[in-house]
Each structure stands twice: as C-alpha cells, then as structure tokens.
Design a protein around this motif. Structure first.
Motif, PDB file in Angstrom:
ATOM      1  N   CYS A 182       3.038   0.369  -3.132  1.00 38.31           N
ATOM      2  CA  CYS A 182       4.398   1.202  -3.771  1.00 38.31           C
ATOM      3  C   CYS A 182       5.086   0.130  -4.767  1.00 38.31           C
ATOM      4  O   CYS A 182       5.222  -1.553  -4.139  1.00 38.31           O
ATOM      5  CB  CYS A 182       5.533   1.048  -2.184  1.00 38.31           C
ATOM      6  SG  CYS A 182       7.569   2.114  -2.999  1.00 38.31           S
ATOM      7  N   SER A 183       5.538   0.485  -5.983  1.00 40.83           N
ATOM      8  CA  SER A 183       6.222   0.141  -6.715  1.00 40.83           C
ATOM      9  C   SER A 183       7.410   0.719  -6.601  1.00 40.83           C
ATOM     10  O   SER A 183       8.765  -0.791  -8.098  1.00 40.83           O
ATOM     11  CB  SER A 183       5.436   1.131  -8.323  1.00 40.83           C
ATOM     12  OG  SER A 183       5.895   1.569  -7.988  1.00 40.83           O
ATOM     13  N   GLU A 184       8.366   1.738  -6.285  1.00 40.31           N
ATOM     14  CA  GLU A 184       9.469   1.642  -6.489  1.00 40.31           C
ATOM     15  C   GLU A 184       9.667   2.676  -5.092  1.00 40.31           C
ATOM     16  O   GLU A 184       8.689   3.251  -4.744  1.00 40.31           O
ATOM     17  CB  GLU A 184      10.290   2.782  -7.235  1.00 40.31           C
ATOM     18  CG  GLU A 184      10.317   2.085  -8.998  1.00 40.31           C
ATOM     19  CD  GLU A 184      10.667   3.126 -10.380  1.00 40.31           C
ATOM     20  OE1 GLU A 184      11.716   3.048 -10.116  1.00 40.31           O
ATOM     21  OE2 GLU A 184       9.316   4.068 -10.244  1.00 40.31           O
ATOM     22  N   GLY A 185      11.233   2.979  -4.507  1.00 44.15           N
ATOM     23  CA  GLY A 185      11.230   3.503  -3.234  1.00 44.15           C
ATOM     24  C   GLY A 185      10.118   2.643  -2.113  1.00 44.15           C
ATOM     25  O   GLY A 185      10.433   1.857  -1.980  1.00 44.15           O
ATOM     26  N   SER A 186      10.553   3.518  -1.097  1.00 41.72           N
ATOM     27  CA  SER A 186      10.116   2.983  -0.159  1.00 41.72           C
ATOM     28  C   SER A 186       8.968   4.714   0.625  1.00 41.72           C
ATOM     29  O   SER A 186       9.599   5.618   0.846  1.00 41.72           O
ATOM     30  CB  SER A 186      10.643   2.812   1.066  1.00 41.72           C
ATOM     31  OG  SER A 186      11.479   3.202   1.640  1.00 41.72           O
ATOM     32  N   ILE A 187       8.305   4.478   1.691  1.00 38.75           N
ATOM     33  CA  ILE A 187       7.135   5.625   2.174  1.00 38.75           C
ATOM     34  C   ILE A 187       7.552   4.878   4.047  1.00 38.75           C
ATOM     35  O   ILE A 187       7.031   3.828   3.295  1.00 38.75           O
ATOM     36  CB  ILE A 187       5.957   5.600   1.467  1.00 38.75           C
ATOM     37  CG1 ILE A 187       5.069   6.407   2.655  1.00 38.75           C
ATOM     38  CG2 ILE A 187       5.434   4.743   1.486  1.00 38.75           C
ATOM     39  CD1 ILE A 187       3.737   6.720   1.843  1.00 38.75           C
TER      40      ILE A 187
ATOM     41  N   THR B  95       7.009   0.822   7.294  1.00 36.26           N
ATOM     42  CA  THR B  95       8.002   0.833   6.070  1.00 36.26           C
ATOM     43  C   THR B  95       7.519  -0.020   4.868  1.00 36.26           C
ATOM     44  O   THR B  95       7.303  -0.999   5.018  1.00 36.26           O
ATOM     45  CB  THR B  95       9.052   0.712   6.248  1.00 36.26           C
ATOM     46  OG1 THR B  95       9.495   1.755   7.183  1.00 36.26           O
ATOM     47  CG2 THR B  95      10.176   1.073   5.100  1.00 36.26           C
ATOM     48  N   LEU B  96       6.507   0.436   3.591  1.00 34.96           N
ATOM     49  CA  LEU B  96       6.318  -0.188   2.196  1.00 34.96           C
ATOM     50  C   LEU B  96       7.160   0.327   1.668  1.00 34.96           C
ATOM     51  O   LEU B  96       7.652   1.421   1.394  1.00 34.96           O
ATOM     52  CB  LEU B  96       4.798   1.098   2.057  1.00 34.96           C
ATOM     53  CG  LEU B  96       3.855  -0.275   0.951  1.00 34.96           C
ATOM     54  CD1 LEU B  96       3.723  -1.568   1.499  1.00 34.96           C
ATOM     55  CD2 LEU B  96       3.169   0.768   0.713  1.00 34.96           C
ATOM     56  N   ASP B  97       8.288  -0.657   0.881  1.00 38.32           N
ATOM     57  CA  ASP B  97       9.024  -0.508   0.695  1.00 38.32           C
ATOM     58  C   ASP B  97       7.760  -1.640  -1.324  1.00 38.32           C
ATOM     59  O   ASP B  97       6.893  -1.490  -1.111  1.00 38.32           O
ATOM     60  CB  ASP B  97       9.868  -2.121   0.548  1.00 38.32           C
ATOM     61  CG  ASP B  97      10.632  -1.760   1.648  1.00 38.32           C
ATOM     62  OD1 ASP B  97      10.965  -0.287   2.000  1.00 38.32           O
ATOM     63  OD2 ASP B  97      10.994  -2.376   3.024  1.00 38.32           O
TER      64      ASP B  97
ATOM     65  N   GLN C  78      -0.347   8.800   9.550  1.00 36.59           N
ATOM     66  CA  GLN C  78       0.365  10.153   9.400  1.00 36.59           C
ATOM     67  C   GLN C  78       1.706   9.480   8.740  1.00 36.59           C
ATOM     68  O   GLN C  78       2.112   8.574   9.171  1.00 36.59           O
ATOM     69  CB  GLN C  78       0.842  10.737  10.250  1.00 36.59           C
ATOM     70  CG  GLN C  78       1.929  11.839  10.515  1.00 36.59           C
ATOM     71  CD  GLN C  78       2.137  12.274  12.288  1.00 36.59           C
ATOM     72  OE1 GLN C  78       1.736  11.430  13.219  1.00 36.59           O
ATOM     73  NE2 GLN C  78       2.374  13.668  12.640  1.00 36.59           N
ATOM     74  N   VAL C  79       2.115  10.271   7.656  1.00 34.04           N
ATOM     75  CA  VAL C  79       3.323  10.176   7.030  1.00 34.04           C
ATOM     76  C   VAL C  79       4.456  10.808   7.617  1.00 34.04           C
ATOM     77  O   VAL C  79       4.495  12.032   8.072  1.00 34.04           O
ATOM     78  CB  VAL C  79       3.151  10.856   4.776  1.00 34.04           C
ATOM     79  CG1 VAL C  79       3.885  10.360   4.657  1.00 34.04           C
ATOM     80  CG2 VAL C  79       2.105  10.151   4.084  1.00 34.04           C
TER      81      VAL C  79
ATOM     82  N   SER D  73      10.259   7.665  -5.253  1.00 31.17           N
ATOM     83  CA  SER D  73       9.504   6.875  -5.151  1.00 31.17           C
ATOM     84  C   SER D  73       7.935   6.575  -5.873  1.00 31.17           C
ATOM     85  O   SER D  73       7.574   8.071  -5.927  1.00 31.17           O
ATOM     86  CB  SER D  73       8.921   6.924  -3.552  1.00 31.17           C
ATOM     87  OG  SER D  73      10.171   6.493  -2.891  1.00 31.17           O
ATOM     88  N   SER D  74       7.406   5.984  -5.547  1.00 29.03           N
ATOM     89  CA  SER D  74       5.826   5.753  -6.451  1.00 29.03           C
ATOM     90  C   SER D  74       5.160   4.950  -6.087  1.00 29.03           C
ATOM     91  O   SER D  74       5.441   3.722  -5.247  1.00 29.03           O
ATOM     92  CB  SER D  74       6.339   5.033  -8.304  1.00 29.03           C
ATOM     93  OG  SER D  74       7.237   5.707  -9.330  1.00 29.03           O
TER      94      SER D  74
END
Length: 306
Positions: free
Chosen positions: A61-66, A76-78, A92-93, A100-101
């Motif tokens: 993850c380069s920007e945002g979060s998933i 949570t991937l920041d 499962q997302v 986000s990117s």
C-alpha cells in the motif's frame, strides 16, 4: 470455472475471472498489478467474498489504507506497508479508503522455482510473520521496493526482437523477491526472544491447533478431534484457545467451515447438496440449518446475494 470441485483460485483462474488491465504485468506465472487512486470497490469486486488464493502473494500500500480479513483475522494495511500471503490463505476485502493506491504481486510456486528462489526459504519466512503479516517499511526499504517496481515496469515495455528482456525481467522480479525476504528477515530479528512462560506454551498450542484446523476443517468439526490431535482434553484445549485468542475452539472451527461454505457457494458450480457432502454434512438439510445459524440466511439466499 468448469470443474465442480474447484475450491480456490489459482493465478490462471484469477486471470480468467478478473481480466488484467493494460497497466498490469503478467509474466511467465507472475502477476504484478496496480490499483492507483481507487475511488470505488469495483477494483476489488472479486475479493468482496471469502476467496482462497492458491499462490504466493504480497500486497503493498503506497497511499491510503485497505482493510481485509485473512485466516479469519482482520488486518489494516496502511501507507508504506506490505502484507504477505501464503498459498491456500482465504482473503476477503472489507473496505478501501478512497484514493488509496495498492500494488499486488502474485506468483505461482513454479514461477518462484524458475527464478531460482528457494520455496522452503520463502515459506519459512512467510510463516515467521504469520501472526503479524502487515509489515511497516522504513524509508530506505520503501524506496528500494518502489525502485524495483519502476524498473520492472520499464523493462516490461515492448522491445521487438529483444531476446534478453525476459531474462532481465526474471532477474528484476527475483531481486524484488529478495528485497521482501530481507524486510521480513529484519522484522524477525527485531522481535524479542521467545518466552518460556505459560503464555508461550499456550501460543504454541494455538499455532498447532490452527495448523490442524487448516488441514482438517472440511471433514472435522468436533473440538474433540482437534484436542486428540494435540493430545489434550477438549476442555483444556478450549480453555487454552480462549485465553490465547479470546475465542473458543468451536468458534474458530465454525468460522473456517462457514468461510469455506461461502467460498463454494459463490465461486463453484457445485449444487448445495454437493457442497453439504463436500463439507462432510450428513445431508443438505443439516448443512442448511448450520449455515443459517451462523449467517442468518439459507445457502440459496447467500448464493444469490450481490
């Protein structure tokens, strides 16, 4: 997906169901995909439901979060973080923050062997961070990763008549893989030495339980079975699992079975009766009651849901 008993997505199946975009790179059993400035969930539609991925995968993850679940655990991937995923993991997302990117590298085991990376080394490193698979990168590490992506992207441009480019690409992807291995190794070295306390022993029992559960949940739903595998009583196993994870052994078992049921209902051509037998239920009625008790809807309604 033509075969009834497909229970997971290989990279080949994934590419069939979710066609790569022009900016994605597929090379010889490795997919490098990017989703930049995501504005909606259309980009992650495939993983809105629990999906098993039969390949090694790394998310950046380069920007945002998933936010997503893997192995029934929420993560949570920041920004400037990576997440490692072993073959057979269920993903499962849940949500992606607007704009986000996210970058993903998915590799078949055979591809990893073809570029001369030791599968055992890679698996051992991935397993070492299984409890905390989201790793934060320092500035130098992130610069190294993004630099590799840029080089791979540049080398993947059409070069008519260039017989060397495929080998250059393999070398660049191999370098990226070893940069990830180095990051994981650094993370492992920074962890405190293992404890010899009761907590440490309970953690070991929990890891053994999860390992056995991953192997047998499609056929065994009894706490007694897993207690027997670990040479413990069912009561003691339940106590350990609750102390370690905050959830009972039975809850872990049910969650794995329900996740598999959801996966089969959404992504296989098996009938509900066939799914019931596949998951070792005596009949479709028993499976239907079990599924409704844990999800609030019958299997047929879940299969038809959007």
């Amino acid at each position: 997906m033509n075969e009834k008993e497909i229970q997971s997505f290989s990279l080949e199946t994934l590419l069939t169901v979710n066609e790569p975009r022009p900016e994605d790179l597929y090379f010889d059993g490795c997919l490098i995909a990017s989703r930049v400035k995501i504005m909606d969930t259309v980009n992650i539609d495939l993983f809105r439901y629990p999906t098993r991925l039969d390949a090694f995968a790394i998310l950046f993850c380069s920007e945002g979060s998933i936010s997503f679940t893997s192995g029934l655990r929420r993560h949570t991937l920041d920004a400037k973080m990576l997440f490692v995923l072993l073959p057979g993991s269920i993903l499962q997302v849940e949500s992606i923050r607007p704009e986000s990117s996210v970058y993903t590298v998915i590799c078949e085991e055979e591809f990893i062997r073809r570029i001369n990376i030791d599968i055992k080394l890679l698996s051992r490193l991935f397993l070492s961070v299984e409890k905390q698979p989201c790793l934060r990168l320092c500035e130098a590490e992130w610069a190294g990763i993004t630099g590799s992506f840029a080089e791979i992207r540049s080398e993947s441009l059409p070069r008519p008549g260039d017989v060397y480019s495929p080998e250059v690409l393999r070398s660049m992807i191999r370098t990226l893989a070893y940069k990830v291995c180095r990051i994981i190794g650094r993370h492992i070295e920074s962890q405190p030495a293992p404890e010899t306390s009761a907590r440490s022993r309970n953690d070991e029992y929990f890891n053994q339980f999860m390992s056995e559960l991953t192997k047998h949940y499609m056929q065994e739903r009894s706490v007694g079975f897993y207690a027997g595998q670990l040479h413990l009583t069912p009561k003691y196993l339940t106590t350990i699992i609750r102390k370690t994870s905050g959830r009972t052994a039975a809850e872990w078992i049910d969650d794995y079975v329900v996740l598999e049921a959801k996966n089969l209902l959404k992504y296989s051509t098996m009938s509900i009766q066939e799914i019931a037998y596949c998951l070792n239920f005596p009949n479709q009625s028993f499976f239907g009651k079990y599924f409704r008790n844990h999800t609030g809807m019958p299997p047929s309604a879940y299969r038809m849901s959007k």
